[in-house]
Motif scaffolding. Structure first.
Motif, PDB file in Angstrom:
ATOM      1  N   TYR A 107      -1.728 -15.284  -7.122  1.00  0.00           N
ATOM      2  CA  TYR A 107      -2.547 -15.110  -5.914  1.00  0.00           C
ATOM      3  C   TYR A 107      -1.697 -14.885  -4.666  1.00  0.00           C
ATOM      4  O   TYR A 107      -2.055 -14.089  -3.805  1.00  0.00           O
ATOM      5  CB  TYR A 107      -3.496 -16.305  -5.744  1.00  0.00           C
ATOM      6  CG  TYR A 107      -4.506 -16.338  -6.858  1.00  0.00           C
ATOM      7  CD1 TYR A 107      -5.624 -15.512  -6.843  1.00  0.00           C
ATOM      8  CD2 TYR A 107      -4.312 -17.148  -7.974  1.00  0.00           C
ATOM      9  CE1 TYR A 107      -6.532 -15.507  -7.890  1.00  0.00           C
ATOM     10  CE2 TYR A 107      -5.209 -17.151  -9.024  1.00  0.00           C
ATOM     11  CZ  TYR A 107      -6.315 -16.324  -8.977  1.00  0.00           C
ATOM     12  OH  TYR A 107      -7.209 -16.303 -10.021  1.00  0.00           O
ATOM     13  N   LYS A 164      -0.526 -11.342  -4.878  1.00  0.00           N
ATOM     14  CA  LYS A 164      -1.592 -10.431  -4.442  1.00  0.00           C
ATOM     15  C   LYS A 164      -1.691 -10.390  -2.921  1.00  0.00           C
ATOM     16  O   LYS A 164      -1.825  -9.322  -2.324  1.00  0.00           O
ATOM     17  CB  LYS A 164      -2.937 -10.833  -5.034  1.00  0.00           C
ATOM     18  CG  LYS A 164      -4.077  -9.932  -4.531  1.00  0.00           C
ATOM     19  CD  LYS A 164      -5.407 -10.334  -5.045  1.00  0.00           C
ATOM     20  CE  LYS A 164      -6.574  -9.567  -4.483  1.00  0.00           C
ATOM     21  NZ  LYS A 164      -6.366  -8.281  -3.901  1.00  0.00           N
ATOM     22  N   MET A 165      -1.619 -11.548  -2.279  1.00  0.00           N
ATOM     23  CA  MET A 165      -1.696 -11.600  -0.823  1.00  0.00           C
ATOM     24  C   MET A 165      -0.560 -10.772  -0.201  1.00  0.00           C
ATOM     25  O   MET A 165      -0.782  -9.970   0.706  1.00  0.00           O
ATOM     26  CB  MET A 165      -1.615 -13.046  -0.338  1.00  0.00           C
ATOM     27  CG  MET A 165      -1.743 -13.215   1.160  1.00  0.00           C
ATOM     28  SD  MET A 165      -1.603 -14.934   1.688  1.00  0.00           S
ATOM     29  CE  MET A 165       0.117 -15.259   1.342  1.00  0.00           C
ATOM     30  N   ASP A 176      -1.210  -7.017  -0.854  1.00  0.00           N
ATOM     31  CA  ASP A 176      -2.245  -6.476   0.038  1.00  0.00           C
ATOM     32  C   ASP A 176      -1.698  -6.244   1.441  1.00  0.00           C
ATOM     33  O   ASP A 176      -2.040  -5.254   2.085  1.00  0.00           O
ATOM     34  CB  ASP A 176      -3.456  -7.411   0.086  1.00  0.00           C
ATOM     35  CG  ASP A 176      -4.246  -7.433  -1.218  1.00  0.00           C
ATOM     36  OD1 ASP A 176      -4.031  -6.543  -2.081  1.00  0.00           O
ATOM     37  OD2 ASP A 176      -5.078  -8.354  -1.374  1.00  0.00           O
ATOM     38  N   GLU A 177      -0.828  -7.121   1.916  1.00  0.00           N
ATOM     39  CA  GLU A 177      -0.207  -6.953   3.229  1.00  0.00           C
ATOM     40  C   GLU A 177       0.646  -5.691   3.299  1.00  0.00           C
ATOM     41  O   GLU A 177       0.821  -5.102   4.357  1.00  0.00           O
ATOM     42  CB  GLU A 177       0.685  -8.159   3.564  1.00  0.00           C
ATOM     43  CG  GLU A 177      -0.061  -9.438   3.828  1.00  0.00           C
ATOM     44  CD  GLU A 177       0.857 -10.649   3.932  1.00  0.00           C
ATOM     45  OE1 GLU A 177       2.098 -10.504   3.782  1.00  0.00           O
ATOM     46  OE2 GLU A 177       0.337 -11.761   4.142  1.00  0.00           O
ATOM     47  N   ASN A 202       0.185  -2.939   1.177  1.00  0.00           N
ATOM     48  CA  ASN A 202      -0.516  -1.817   0.552  1.00  0.00           C
ATOM     49  C   ASN A 202       0.156  -1.416  -0.771  1.00  0.00           C
ATOM     50  O   ASN A 202       0.295  -0.238  -1.085  1.00  0.00           O
ATOM     51  CB  ASN A 202      -0.623  -0.621   1.498  1.00  0.00           C
ATOM     52  CG  ASN A 202      -1.684   0.365   1.053  1.00  0.00           C
ATOM     53  OD1 ASN A 202      -2.696  -0.017   0.468  1.00  0.00           O
ATOM     54  ND2 ASN A 202      -1.442   1.633   1.300  1.00  0.00           N
ATOM     55  N   HIS A 212      -0.063  -1.656  -4.892  1.00  0.00           N
ATOM     56  CA  HIS A 212      -1.087  -1.805  -5.914  1.00  0.00           C
ATOM     57  C   HIS A 212      -0.456  -2.218  -7.228  1.00  0.00           C
ATOM     58  O   HIS A 212       0.764  -2.149  -7.393  1.00  0.00           O
ATOM     59  CB  HIS A 212      -1.854  -0.491  -6.077  1.00  0.00           C
ATOM     60  CG  HIS A 212      -2.484  -0.028  -4.803  1.00  0.00           C
ATOM     61  ND1 HIS A 212      -2.726   1.284  -4.543  1.00  0.00           N
ATOM     62  CD2 HIS A 212      -2.901  -0.699  -3.706  1.00  0.00           C
ATOM     63  CE1 HIS A 212      -3.282   1.413  -3.347  1.00  0.00           C
ATOM     64  NE2 HIS A 212      -3.387   0.219  -2.823  1.00  0.00           N
ATOM     65  N   TYR A 271      -0.768  -5.194 -10.558  1.00  0.00           N
ATOM     66  CA  TYR A 271      -1.392  -6.434 -11.019  1.00  0.00           C
ATOM     67  C   TYR A 271      -0.342  -7.512 -11.282  1.00  0.00           C
ATOM     68  O   TYR A 271       0.845  -7.228 -11.400  1.00  0.00           O
ATOM     69  CB  TYR A 271      -2.232  -6.207 -12.276  1.00  0.00           C
ATOM     70  CG  TYR A 271      -1.461  -5.797 -13.509  1.00  0.00           C
ATOM     71  CD1 TYR A 271      -0.818  -6.741 -14.313  1.00  0.00           C
ATOM     72  CD2 TYR A 271      -1.389  -4.464 -13.890  1.00  0.00           C
ATOM     73  CE1 TYR A 271      -0.126  -6.359 -15.456  1.00  0.00           C
ATOM     74  CE2 TYR A 271      -0.694  -4.071 -15.025  1.00  0.00           C
ATOM     75  CZ  TYR A 271      -0.070  -5.032 -15.804  1.00  0.00           C
ATOM     76  OH  TYR A 271       0.624  -4.654 -16.936  1.00  0.00           O
ATOM     77  N   HIS A 308      -5.683  -0.714  -6.332  1.00  0.00           N
ATOM     78  CA  HIS A 308      -5.654  -2.008  -5.645  1.00  0.00           C
ATOM     79  C   HIS A 308      -4.751  -2.936  -6.439  1.00  0.00           C
ATOM     80  O   HIS A 308      -4.235  -2.551  -7.485  1.00  0.00           O
ATOM     81  CB  HIS A 308      -7.072  -2.578  -5.486  1.00  0.00           C
ATOM     82  CG  HIS A 308      -7.765  -2.823  -6.787  1.00  0.00           C
ATOM     83  ND1 HIS A 308      -8.324  -1.834  -7.547  1.00  0.00           N
ATOM     84  CD2 HIS A 308      -7.954  -3.972  -7.477  1.00  0.00           C
ATOM     85  CE1 HIS A 308      -8.854  -2.346  -8.639  1.00  0.00           C
ATOM     86  NE2 HIS A 308      -8.635  -3.643  -8.641  1.00  0.00           N
ATOM     87  N   PHE A 309      -4.572  -4.147  -5.959  1.00  0.00           N
ATOM     88  CA  PHE A 309      -3.780  -5.142  -6.681  1.00  0.00           C
ATOM     89  C   PHE A 309      -4.718  -6.154  -7.294  1.00  0.00           C
ATOM     90  O   PHE A 309      -5.576  -6.730  -6.604  1.00  0.00           O
ATOM     91  CB  PHE A 309      -2.780  -5.840  -5.747  1.00  0.00           C
ATOM     92  CG  PHE A 309      -1.715  -6.579  -6.504  1.00  0.00           C
ATOM     93  CD1 PHE A 309      -0.534  -5.959  -6.845  1.00  0.00           C
ATOM     94  CD2 PHE A 309      -1.917  -7.902  -6.903  1.00  0.00           C
ATOM     95  CE1 PHE A 309       0.447  -6.632  -7.572  1.00  0.00           C
ATOM     96  CE2 PHE A 309      -0.940  -8.581  -7.623  1.00  0.00           C
ATOM     97  CZ  PHE A 309       0.241  -7.935  -7.957  1.00  0.00           C
ATOM     98  N   SER A 310      -4.591  -6.377  -8.588  1.00  0.00           N
ATOM     99  CA  SER A 310      -5.487  -7.277  -9.333  1.00  0.00           C
ATOM    100  C   SER A 310      -4.735  -8.508  -9.817  1.00  0.00           C
ATOM    101  O   SER A 310      -3.554  -8.437 -10.166  1.00  0.00           O
ATOM    102  CB  SER A 310      -6.063  -6.574 -10.554  1.00  0.00           C
ATOM    103  OG  SER A 310      -6.797  -5.445 -10.201  1.00  0.00           O
TER     104      SER A 310
END
Length: 90
Positions: free
Chosen positions: A19, A22-23, A26-27, A29, A31, A33, A86-88
């Motif tokens: 997690y 992922k954070m 997302d910061e 950009n 992608h 998993y 996206h990132f999963s």
């Protein structure tokens, strides 16, 4: 675009490693998993701008979760990976 596949070992499961990765992704950009594996390690795919991917790979190597730690990792640049949107957390 650059894609890196990592396998991270240490105290990386049950400590919010996926997690926090992922954070951070997302910061930036980035992608891909983060996925727990049965052997206690985490598989991470990072895809995006080369500078951002390299930056996040460094963070992953050092463990993005303050509750965990990394004892070893492997990292390889891969080609022919699918395009991630996206990132999963898997």
């Amino acid at each position: 675009m650059k894609t890196i596949k990592m396998n991270v070992q240490g105290c990386v499961q049950g400590v919010a490693f996926r997690y926090t990765t992922k954070m951070k992704a997302d910061e930036r950009n980035v992608h891909g998993y983060a996925k727990n594996l049965n052997d206690g390690s985490v598989e991470v795919i990072l895809q995006g701008n080369e500078e951002e991917v390299d930056d996040l790979a460094t963070i992953v190597q050092r463990c993005p979760s303050p509750a965990g730690f990394v004892t070893s990792y492997t990292k390889e640049v891969v080609s022919n990976e699918p395009q991630y949107t996206h990132f999963s957390v898997l």
